[in-house]
Design a protein around this motif. Structure first.
Motif, mmCIF file in Angstrom:
data_model
loop_
_atom_site.group_PDB
_atom_site.id
_atom_site.type_symbol
_atom_site.label_atom_id
_atom_site.label_comp_id
_atom_site.label_asym_id
_atom_site.label_seq_id
_atom_site.Cartn_x
_atom_site.Cartn_y
_atom_site.Cartn_z
ATOM 1 N N LEU A 1 -11.362 8.773 -0.988
ATOM 2 C CA LEU A 1 -10.126 9.553 -1.011
ATOM 3 C C LEU A 1 -9.560 9.657 -2.426
ATOM 4 O O LEU A 1 -9.028 10.707 -2.813
ATOM 5 N N LYS A 2 -9.667 8.600 -3.205
ATOM 6 C CA LYS A 2 -9.179 8.655 -4.587
ATOM 7 C C LYS A 2 -9.922 9.701 -5.405
ATOM 8 O O LYS A 2 -9.317 10.470 -6.161
ATOM 9 N N ASN A 3 -11.237 9.735 -5.245
ATOM 10 C CA ASN A 3 -12.035 10.700 -6.008
ATOM 11 C C ASN A 3 -11.651 12.142 -5.660
ATOM 12 O O ASN A 3 -11.537 13.001 -6.544
ATOM 13 N N LEU A 4 -11.443 12.405 -4.379
ATOM 14 C CA LEU A 4 -11.116 13.762 -3.949
ATOM 15 C C LEU A 4 -9.678 14.126 -4.294
ATOM 16 O O LEU A 4 -9.387 15.277 -4.648
ATOM 17 N N LEU A 5 -8.781 13.162 -4.214
ATOM 18 C CA LEU A 5 -7.382 13.426 -4.521
ATOM 19 C C LEU A 5 -7.193 13.812 -5.982
ATOM 20 O O LEU A 5 -6.318 14.617 -6.315
ATOM 21 N N THR A 6 -8.021 13.268 -6.853
ATOM 22 C CA THR A 6 -7.877 13.529 -8.287
ATOM 23 C C THR A 6 -8.881 14.558 -8.793
ATOM 24 O O THR A 6 -8.989 14.765 -9.998
ATOM 25 N N GLY A 7 -9.611 15.206 -7.885
ATOM 26 C CA GLY A 7 -10.554 16.240 -8.287
ATOM 27 C C GLY A 7 -9.844 17.456 -8.871
ATOM 28 O O GLY A 7 -8.656 17.677 -8.647
ATOM 29 N N LYS A 8 -10.577 18.259 -9.607
ATOM 30 C CA LYS A 8 -10.002 19.424 -10.279
ATOM 31 C C LYS A 8 -9.356 20.368 -9.274
ATOM 32 O O LYS A 8 -9.866 20.610 -8.195
ATOM 33 N N VAL A 9 -8.203 20.898 -9.669
ATOM 34 C CA VAL A 9 -7.468 21.815 -8.811
ATOM 35 C C VAL A 9 -6.738 22.828 -9.687
ATOM 36 O O VAL A 9 -6.308 22.508 -10.806
ATOM 37 N N LYS A 10 -6.657 24.054 -9.191
ATOM 38 C CA LYS A 10 -5.927 25.092 -9.924
ATOM 39 C C LYS A 10 -5.069 25.871 -8.952
ATOM 40 O O LYS A 10 -5.519 26.815 -8.315
ATOM 41 N N THR A 11 -3.826 25.432 -8.801
ATOM 42 C CA THR A 11 -2.853 26.102 -7.930
ATOM 43 C C THR A 11 -1.527 26.172 -8.672
ATOM 44 O O THR A 11 -1.369 25.564 -9.737
ATOM 45 N N ILE A 12 -0.593 26.874 -8.097
ATOM 46 C CA ILE A 12 0.739 26.974 -8.688
ATOM 47 C C ILE A 12 1.469 25.641 -8.630
ATOM 48 O O ILE A 12 2.132 25.234 -9.591
ATOM 49 N N ALA A 13 1.363 24.942 -7.506
ATOM 50 C CA ALA A 13 2.322 23.894 -7.200
ATOM 51 C C ALA A 13 1.794 22.474 -7.172
ATOM 52 O O ALA A 13 2.581 21.536 -7.085
ATOM 53 N N PHE A 14 0.476 22.278 -7.261
ATOM 54 C CA PHE A 14 -0.067 20.920 -7.200
ATOM 55 C C PHE A 14 -0.960 20.698 -8.407
ATOM 56 O O PHE A 14 -1.870 21.486 -8.670
ATOM 57 N N HIS A 15 -0.696 19.610 -9.105
ATOM 58 C CA HIS A 15 -1.465 19.287 -10.308
ATOM 59 C C HIS A 15 -1.820 17.803 -10.296
ATOM 60 O O HIS A 15 -1.112 16.985 -9.729
ATOM 61 N N VAL A 16 -2.944 17.470 -10.929
ATOM 62 C CA VAL A 16 -3.353 16.070 -11.030
ATOM 63 C C VAL A 16 -3.522 15.702 -12.498
ATOM 64 O O VAL A 16 -3.548 16.563 -13.367
#
Length: 330
Positions: free
Chosen positions: A315-330
């Protein structure tokens, strides 16, 4: 009632138009619908992920459409479930041949309409599955639900399922990781004041100046109890103790979300986080990562919710995986 709107009957349409106009590189609107999709939808070679619900909870859900999270968000009218035909259009728009997962918050209207859309899509030969998020520990069988409500913990489900889908996993695998996240996420909120639906002329409920409602829902559904307003530390302790009593977090690592409901300053949210970190530290619960801000609001309601997600390495690996959205950033 003061709101920065034009015609109350057009707020959702105008909001969606403004959203996709502001972020044309990330989002587009399906013609003649209230469906927001990734600009590259359908994203080839991956399971599509669709969520949604009534408006008024922004940035949920369209703010989570993008690479690494949702492929589509279906936008209902304010505090109203989207219709099955709109959900069906979202499913069809994001299906690239690997199937589509529906992430549904546990509200009766949402569950019914998304399940109807699922059946309609399956009749057209699209493989569809679903998960239902029920992270709110406050009450069972509330005004709008059978069982527990789905609230801000849904955002973590979007992120983790979205990350695995982006890695090319199968529909069965993506559903499994979403269910694992749901099993390990818990939330609870408190309101200090009500909100007013744009088409209404008065707040949806009334709290006196010295009152707060513990365990309230994101549509203003009743909570556990209405009590005199307490200091931030005491409110935080009430919510945290209820969450920690629901599953065993002992000596675990957690992701934390302190979620403002629309009218709570970040100053106050960080005061809450200060006490939360102390309480978790006292119980040898390690905070892995934190999000503080507005993630699932209730128009201009004052208050906040706390979400804890119990983590393992997957879960940690997936939670911190790359993301490109307006409202959620890691």
């Amino acid at each position: 009632m003061k709101k920065v709107i034009n015609d109350p009957n057009h707020v959702v349409d105008e909001m969606i138009t403004g959203l996709v106009t502001a972020y044309p590189n990330l989002l587009k609107r399906l013609p003649n619908t209230n469906v927001v999709v990734r600009t590259d939808a359908p994203a080839e070679g991956k399971v599509g992920i669709v969520s949604g619900g009534g408006s008024g909870h922004e940035p949920a859900h369209a703010g989570y459409v993008g690479k690494g999270m949702l492929d589509a968000a279906v936008v209902g009218e304010v505090f109203t479930s989207p219709t099955p035909d709109q959900v069906l259009e979202a499913i069809k728009a994001v299906d690239s041949g690997k199937g589509v997962l529906l992430v549904i918050k546990n509200y009766t209207g949402d569950v019914m309409n998304f399940e109807m859309a699922k059946e309609m899509a399956e009749m057209e030969g699209i493989q569809v599955d679903q998960v239902i998020v029920n992270d709110d520990v406050a009450v069972e069988d509330s005004t709008f639900t059978i069982g527990r409500r789905g609230i801000a913990g849904t955002v973590f489900v979007h992120k983790i399922a979205g990350a695995l889908a982006e890695n090319g996993a199968s529909l069965e695998e993506v559903k499994s990781i979403a269910e694992k996240t749901i099993a390990n996420v818990r939330s609870m909120g408190v309101a200090l004041s009500a909100c007013t639906v744009p088409a209404a002329s008065k707040p949806s409920f009334t709290l006196a100046e010295n009152e707060m409602e513990i365990g309230i829902g994101i549509h203003g559904e009743p909570g556990i109890e209405r009590v005199p307003l307490k200091p931030a530390d005491q409110i935080t302790e009430i919510l945290v103790n209820k969450i920690l009593s629901d599953i065993d977090y002992e000596r675990s690592e957690v992701a934390v979300m302190i979620n403002g409901l629309g009218a709570t300053p970040e100053m106050e949210l960080h005061i809450v986080y200060r006490k939360l970190s102390e309480l978790l530290g006292n119980k040898e619960i390690k905070i892995f990562q934190t999000w503080v801000g507005e993630y699932m609001t209730s128009l201009e309601m004052a208050g906040f919710s706390i979400t804890l997600l119990k983590l393992d390495q997957e879960l940690k690996n997936l939670l911190t995986g790359k993301v490109k959205t307006i409202a959620f950033h890691v």
